[in-house]
Design a protein around this motif. Structure first.
Motif, PDB file in Angstrom:
ATOM      1  N   GLY A  87      16.540  40.688  46.118  1.00 42.30           N
ATOM      2  CA  GLY A  87      17.917  41.071  45.823  1.00 42.30           C
ATOM      3  C   GLY A  87      18.872  39.898  45.782  1.00 42.30           C
ATOM      4  O   GLY A  87      19.936  39.972  45.141  1.00 42.30           O
ATOM      5  N   ARG A  88      18.537  38.809  46.461  1.00 44.62           N
ATOM      6  CA  ARG A  88      19.377  37.601  46.465  1.00 44.62           C
ATOM      7  C   ARG A  88      19.226  36.797  45.185  1.00 44.62           C
ATOM      8  O   ARG A  88      20.116  36.027  44.813  1.00 44.62           O
ATOM      9  N   HIS A  89      18.100  36.958  44.530  1.00 45.82           N
ATOM     10  CA  HIS A  89      17.777  36.080  43.401  1.00 45.82           C
ATOM     11  C   HIS A  89      17.888  36.755  42.033  1.00 45.82           C
ATOM     12  O   HIS A  89      18.127  36.063  41.037  1.00 45.82           O
ATOM     13  N   PHE A  90      17.700  38.079  41.993  1.00 43.97           N
ATOM     14  CA  PHE A  90      17.562  38.728  40.689  1.00 43.97           C
ATOM     15  C   PHE A  90      18.407  39.999  40.603  1.00 43.97           C
ATOM     16  O   PHE A  90      18.578  40.719  41.587  1.00 43.97           O
ATOM     17  N   GLU A  91      18.877  40.290  39.389  1.00 48.58           N
ATOM     18  CA  GLU A  91      19.652  41.496  39.128  1.00 48.58           C
ATOM     19  C   GLU A  91      18.713  42.704  38.991  1.00 48.58           C
ATOM     20  O   GLU A  91      17.543  42.547  38.649  1.00 48.58           O
ATOM     21  N   PRO A  92      19.239  43.905  39.225  1.00 45.60           N
ATOM     22  CA  PRO A  92      18.419  45.113  39.032  1.00 45.60           C
ATOM     23  C   PRO A  92      17.889  45.200  37.599  1.00 45.60           C
ATOM     24  O   PRO A  92      18.585  44.850  36.636  1.00 45.60           O
ATOM     25  N   GLY A  93      16.651  45.640  37.470  1.00 45.07           N
ATOM     26  CA  GLY A  93      16.053  45.840  36.154  1.00 45.07           C
ATOM     27  C   GLY A  93      15.778  44.580  35.373  1.00 45.07           C
ATOM     28  O   GLY A  93      15.687  44.609  34.144  1.00 45.07           O
ATOM     29  N   ALA A 115      10.597  48.334  48.073  1.00 48.48           N
ATOM     30  CA  ALA A 115      11.826  48.889  47.504  1.00 48.48           C
ATOM     31  C   ALA A 115      12.598  47.817  46.736  1.00 48.48           C
ATOM     32  O   ALA A 115      13.178  48.080  45.679  1.00 48.48           O
ATOM     33  N   GLY A 116      12.597  46.591  47.252  1.00 48.04           N
ATOM     34  CA  GLY A 116      13.246  45.492  46.570  1.00 48.04           C
ATOM     35  C   GLY A 116      12.566  45.157  45.252  1.00 48.04           C
ATOM     36  O   GLY A 116      13.235  44.851  44.256  1.00 48.04           O
ATOM     37  N   LEU A 117      11.250  45.231  45.226  1.00 45.89           N
ATOM     38  CA  LEU A 117      10.521  44.986  43.984  1.00 45.89           C
ATOM     39  C   LEU A 117      10.818  46.069  42.957  1.00 45.89           C
ATOM     40  O   LEU A 117      10.968  45.784  41.760  1.00 45.89           O
ATOM     41  N   ALA A 118      10.909  47.312  43.427  1.00 50.31           N
ATOM     42  CA  ALA A 118      11.236  48.409  42.520  1.00 50.31           C
ATOM     43  C   ALA A 118      12.625  48.220  41.917  1.00 50.31           C
ATOM     44  O   ALA A 118      12.861  48.551  40.744  1.00 50.31           O
TER      45      ALA A 118
END
Length: 242
Positions: A87-93, A115-118
């Protein structure tokens, strides 16, 4: 080598089934290690981001990348970080495919990480997990004649890996429930290393012509066939984002 080859075949099968031929996919490899799958996918034309917390592993991948053509180097981005901090490095989707191979065994509570990977997986995207099979922990000591170790393995999900580290294994039933809960229900699964789990790390391919091909064919068949895949050392689970 057997593990990487089998996972590559299975992963390619799932990618081909889910995405149009020729589409350039956005791939995240969490805990990419030596980068075997990441580099293979980059060579196939995909844009790959590798997330790794070990500086030595990152240095090894960078050294390998230096010997690749410029076009392949441009398709690979390396990020220093932990798989629990996507979540710190990448936007959702942000990604069409997320790989998490040989990582969950080092995480005490994998649910939050999954959950973070999802979260960073796009709708219809593929999540590829490679985990130690907790339902088969007694197989390795049992086949080696370590009866005490085999009996102990029935009552635990903890084990000592070949690096000498005390880590944990996962049960397919538990991961199936978790994947459903996070919106990436299990689509299919394979066994990896049904027959070769007790082979020594330093073993070389059999010298006789065609022997390695036959070994891989037997492992590939067993990894897709019940009840053999249920007792594989590793499980390759593929979930699809709702």
């Amino acid at each position: 080598m057997v593990r990487q080859e089998l996972v590559a075949r299975q992963l390619d099968e799932q990618i081909t089934a889910r995405f149009p031929v020729g589409r350039r996919l956005r791939v995240l490899d969490v805990g990419l290690g030596q980068g075997t799958q990441a580099l293979r996918l980059a060579r196939g034309g995909h844009a790959v981001t590798g997330l790794e917390s070990d500086p030595a592993m990152l240095a090894a991948v960078e050294e390998t990348l230096a010997g690749e053509p410029e076009g392949i180097r441009e398709r690979v981005r390396l990020v220093t970080g932990d798989g629990r901090e996507t979540g710190r490095h990448f936007e959702p989707g942000s990604f069409d495919v997320v790989l998490c191979h040989g990582v969950l065994m080092y995480v005490d509570d994998p649910d939050a990480m999954l959950a973070g990977l999802a979260r960073v997986l796009a709708p219809g995207g593929l999540l590829s997990l490679l985990v130690r099979n907790a339902d088969a922990l007694a197989m390795r000591p049992g086949l080696a004649g370590d009866w005490e170790g085999a009996l102990d393995a029935f009552a635990t999900t903890a084990y000592t890996n070949r690096l000498g580290l005390r880590v944990r294994a996962d049960r397919r039933e538990t991961l199936t429930a978790t994947l459903t809960a996070i919106g990436v229900p299990l689509h299919t699964w394979y066994g990896v290393r049904v027959f070769t789990d007790t082979a020594a790390d330093e073993a070389v391919p059999p010298p006789e012509p065609g022997a390695l091909d036959r070994l891989l064919a037997a492992e590939d068949r067993a990894g897709r066939t019940d009840p053999y895949r249920s007792v594989a050392a590793l499980l390759h689970l593929c979930g699809v984002r709702d």
